[in-house]
Scaffold this motif. Sequence first.
Motif, PDB file in Angstrom:
ATOM      1  N   ASP A 158       0.900  -1.352  -0.262  1.00  0.00           N
ATOM      2  CA  ASP A 158      -0.568   0.062   0.009  1.00  0.00           C
ATOM      3  C   ASP A 158       0.912   1.482   0.127  1.00  0.00           C
ATOM      4  OD1 ASP A 158       1.107   0.213   2.812  1.00  0.00           O
ATOM      5  OD2 ASP A 158      -1.082   0.447   3.338  1.00  0.00           O
ATOM      6  N   ASP A 159       2.035   1.297   0.542  1.00  0.00           N
ATOM      7  CA  ASP A 159       2.911   2.334   0.175  1.00  0.00           C
ATOM      8  C   ASP A 159       4.414   2.090  -0.610  1.00  0.00           C
ATOM      9  OD1 ASP A 159       3.893   1.112   2.102  1.00  0.00           O
ATOM     10  OD2 ASP A 159       4.408   2.504   3.960  1.00  0.00           O
ATOM     11  N   LEU A 160       4.298   1.491  -1.448  1.00  0.00           N
ATOM     12  CA  LEU A 160       5.908   0.711  -2.013  1.00  0.00           C
ATOM     13  C   LEU A 160       6.075   2.630  -2.765  1.00  0.00           C
ATOM     14  CD1 LEU A 160       7.008  -1.058  -2.533  1.00  0.00           C
ATOM     15  CD2 LEU A 160       6.835  -1.459  -5.162  1.00  0.00           C
ATOM     16  N   SER A 161       7.433   2.943  -2.373  1.00  0.00           N
ATOM     17  CA  SER A 161       8.878   3.630  -3.002  1.00  0.00           C
ATOM     18  C   SER A 161       8.825   3.297  -4.543  1.00  0.00           C
ATOM     19  CB  SER A 161       9.796   4.044  -2.390  1.00  0.00           C
ATOM     20  OG  SER A 161      10.378   5.030  -2.538  1.00  0.00           O
ATOM     21  N   VAL A 162       7.983   4.321  -5.168  1.00  0.00           N
ATOM     22  CA  VAL A 162       8.595   4.395  -6.846  1.00  0.00           C
ATOM     23  C   VAL A 162       9.432   5.032  -7.144  1.00  0.00           C
ATOM     24  CG1 VAL A 162       7.682   3.874  -8.943  1.00  0.00           C
ATOM     25  CG2 VAL A 162       6.607   2.756  -7.350  1.00  0.00           C
ATOM     26  N   THR A 163      10.809   5.159  -7.881  1.00  0.00           N
ATOM     27  CA  THR A 163      11.624   6.124  -8.694  1.00  0.00           C
ATOM     28  C   THR A 163      11.442   5.705 -10.012  1.00  0.00           C
ATOM     29  OG1 THR A 163      13.145   6.050  -7.101  1.00  0.00           O
ATOM     30  CG2 THR A 163      14.263   6.916  -8.711  1.00  0.00           C
ATOM     31  N   ILE A 164      11.175   7.075 -10.487  1.00  0.00           N
ATOM     32  CA  ILE A 164      11.197   6.908 -12.525  1.00  0.00           C
ATOM     33  C   ILE A 164      12.162   7.302 -12.656  1.00  0.00           C
ATOM     34  CG2 ILE A 164       9.647   8.442 -14.055  1.00  0.00           C
ATOM     35  CD1 ILE A 164       7.531   9.175 -12.095  1.00  0.00           C
ATOM     36  N   SER A 165      13.272   6.533 -13.249  1.00  0.00           N
ATOM     37  CA  SER A 165      14.403   6.184 -14.268  1.00  0.00           C
ATOM     38  C   SER A 165      14.239   7.661 -15.164  1.00  0.00           C
ATOM     39  CB  SER A 165      14.472   5.064 -15.180  1.00  0.00           C
ATOM     40  OG  SER A 165      13.113   4.666 -15.940  1.00  0.00           O
ATOM     41  N   PRO A 166      15.366   7.732 -15.558  1.00  0.00           N
ATOM     42  CA  PRO A 166      15.484   8.816 -16.458  1.00  0.00           C
ATOM     43  C   PRO A 166      15.066   9.549 -17.695  1.00  0.00           C
ATOM     44  CG  PRO A 166      17.430   8.210 -15.250  1.00  0.00           C
ATOM     45  CD  PRO A 166      16.577   7.177 -14.782  1.00  0.00           C
ATOM     46  N   ASP A 167      15.015   7.504 -17.989  1.00  0.00           N
ATOM     47  CA  ASP A 167      14.977   7.111 -19.514  1.00  0.00           C
ATOM     48  C   ASP A 167      13.160   6.881 -20.205  1.00  0.00           C
ATOM     49  OD1 ASP A 167      14.868   4.922 -18.497  1.00  0.00           O
ATOM     50  OD2 ASP A 167      15.946   3.879 -20.040  1.00  0.00           O
ATOM     51  N   ALA A 168      12.403   7.296 -18.553  1.00  0.00           N
ATOM     52  CA  ALA A 168      10.624   6.633 -18.533  1.00  0.00           C
ATOM     53  C   ALA A 168       9.910   7.508 -19.360  1.00  0.00           C
ATOM     54  CB  ALA A 168      10.604   6.863 -17.416  1.00  0.00           C
ATOM     55  N   LEU A 169      10.156   8.806 -19.920  1.00  0.00           N
ATOM     56  CA  LEU A 169       9.603   9.236 -20.444  1.00  0.00           C
ATOM     57  C   LEU A 169       8.238  10.291 -20.447  1.00  0.00           C
ATOM     58  CD1 LEU A 169      10.144   7.959 -24.577  1.00  0.00           C
ATOM     59  CD2 LEU A 169      11.539   9.737 -23.469  1.00  0.00           C
ATOM     60  N   ALA A 170       8.502  10.359 -18.968  1.00  0.00           N
ATOM     61  CA  ALA A 170       7.294  10.886 -18.257  1.00  0.00           C
ATOM     62  C   ALA A 170       8.018  12.007 -17.956  1.00  0.00           C
ATOM     63  CB  ALA A 170       7.659   9.646 -16.803  1.00  0.00           C
ATOM     64  N   SER A 171       6.457  12.982 -17.429  1.00  0.00           N
ATOM     65  CA  SER A 171       6.222  14.802 -17.154  1.00  0.00           C
ATOM     66  C   SER A 171       4.866  13.980 -15.788  1.00  0.00           C
ATOM     67  CB  SER A 171       6.093  15.539 -18.516  1.00  0.00           C
ATOM     68  OG  SER A 171       7.157  15.348 -18.828  1.00  0.00           O
TER      69      SER A 171
ATOM     70  N   ASP B 179       2.056  11.412 -16.212  1.00  0.00           N
ATOM     71  CA  ASP B 179       1.442  11.001 -17.753  1.00  0.00           C
ATOM     72  C   ASP B 179       3.450  10.757 -18.787  1.00  0.00           C
ATOM     73  OD1 ASP B 179       0.211   9.842 -20.082  1.00  0.00           O
ATOM     74  OD2 ASP B 179      -1.022  11.435 -19.936  1.00  0.00           O
ATOM     75  N   HIS B 180       3.041  10.542 -20.120  1.00  0.00           N
ATOM     76  CA  HIS B 180       3.535  10.451 -20.512  1.00  0.00           C
ATOM     77  C   HIS B 180       4.745  12.208 -20.765  1.00  0.00           C
ATOM     78  CE1 HIS B 180       3.828   6.349 -21.632  1.00  0.00           C
ATOM     79  NE2 HIS B 180       2.317   6.645 -22.044  1.00  0.00           N
ATOM     80  N   SER B 181       5.817  12.229 -20.631  1.00  0.00           N
ATOM     81  CA  SER B 181       5.886  12.956 -21.409  1.00  0.00           C
ATOM     82  C   SER B 181       6.049  14.144 -22.715  1.00  0.00           C
ATOM     83  CB  SER B 181       8.007  13.098 -22.106  1.00  0.00           C
ATOM     84  OG  SER B 181       7.751  12.633 -23.176  1.00  0.00           O
ATOM     85  N   PRO B 182       5.458  14.947 -23.094  1.00  0.00           N
ATOM     86  CA  PRO B 182       5.111  15.741 -24.549  1.00  0.00           C
ATOM     87  C   PRO B 182       4.981  15.304 -25.290  1.00  0.00           C
ATOM     88  CG  PRO B 182       5.983  17.685 -21.907  1.00  0.00           C
ATOM     89  CD  PRO B 182       6.055  16.189 -22.291  1.00  0.00           C
ATOM     90  N   GLU B 183       6.989  14.634 -25.483  1.00  0.00           N
ATOM     91  CA  GLU B 183       6.747  14.542 -27.012  1.00  0.00           C
ATOM     92  C   GLU B 183       6.692  13.283 -27.943  1.00  0.00           C
ATOM     93  OE1 GLU B 183      10.084  16.938 -24.993  1.00  0.00           O
ATOM     94  OE2 GLU B 183       9.447  14.821 -24.438  1.00  0.00           O
ATOM     95  N   VAL B 184       6.355  12.093 -26.534  1.00  0.00           N
ATOM     96  CA  VAL B 184       5.396  10.847 -26.703  1.00  0.00           C
ATOM     97  C   VAL B 184       4.394  11.535 -26.808  1.00  0.00           C
ATOM     98  CG1 VAL B 184       4.685   8.634 -25.203  1.00  0.00           C
ATOM     99  CG2 VAL B 184       7.108   9.594 -25.719  1.00  0.00           C
ATOM    100  N   LEU B 185       3.605  12.498 -26.142  1.00  0.00           N
ATOM    101  CA  LEU B 185       2.144  12.624 -26.147  1.00  0.00           C
ATOM    102  C   LEU B 185       1.640  13.852 -27.489  1.00  0.00           C
ATOM    103  CD1 LEU B 185       1.300  13.313 -22.514  1.00  0.00           C
ATOM    104  CD2 LEU B 185       0.957  11.268 -24.388  1.00  0.00           C
ATOM    105  N   GLY B 186       2.923  14.344 -28.591  1.00  0.00           N
ATOM    106  CA  GLY B 186       2.424  14.797 -29.433  1.00  0.00           C
ATOM    107  C   GLY B 186       1.956  16.195 -29.025  1.00  0.00           C
ATOM    108  N   LEU B 187       2.412  16.999 -27.886  1.00  0.00           N
ATOM    109  CA  LEU B 187       1.914  17.941 -26.856  1.00  0.00           C
ATOM    110  C   LEU B 187       2.320  19.362 -27.487  1.00  0.00           C
ATOM    111  CD1 LEU B 187       1.738  17.418 -23.552  1.00  0.00           C
ATOM    112  CD2 LEU B 187       0.030  17.220 -25.398  1.00  0.00           C
ATOM    113  N   LYS B 188       2.027  20.351 -28.056  1.00  0.00           N
ATOM    114  CA  LYS B 188       2.500  21.743 -28.527  1.00  0.00           C
ATOM    115  C   LYS B 188       2.809  23.054 -27.632  1.00  0.00           C
ATOM    116  CE  LYS B 188       2.298  20.297 -32.804  1.00  0.00           C
ATOM    117  NZ  LYS B 188       3.210  19.666 -33.110  1.00  0.00           N
TER     118      LYS B 188
END
Length: 86
Positions: free
Chosen positions: A51-64, A75-84
């Motif tokens: 119920d409270d597991l620590s998670v570290t997002i890796s540098p190559d996860a393409l997350a924002s 969510d995914h990074s702007p580059e993955v989502l095609g955001l302007k």
Amino acid sequence: MTSIYSYRGSEAEEEKASGVPGILCRDSAGSYFFRVYHSDTSFTDYDLLHDDLSVTISPDALASFYKVNGHNFLDHSPEVLGLKRK
């Protein structure tokens, strides 16, 4: 190395999870699970009961992180989502 324990009324093989990389996934019903890939390209999916597991997002996860109208999202990074950019 595994050990045998009585877990939830059944016999269970236990293996330490410390330091094991994996991917937090969500299925079509909206439930989350943890996927661990093996060297032979196979994988094992684990239901999340912790119920409270620590998670570290890796540098190559393409997350924002996003903040929209006072709500916070991961969510995914702007580059993955095609955001302007505005």
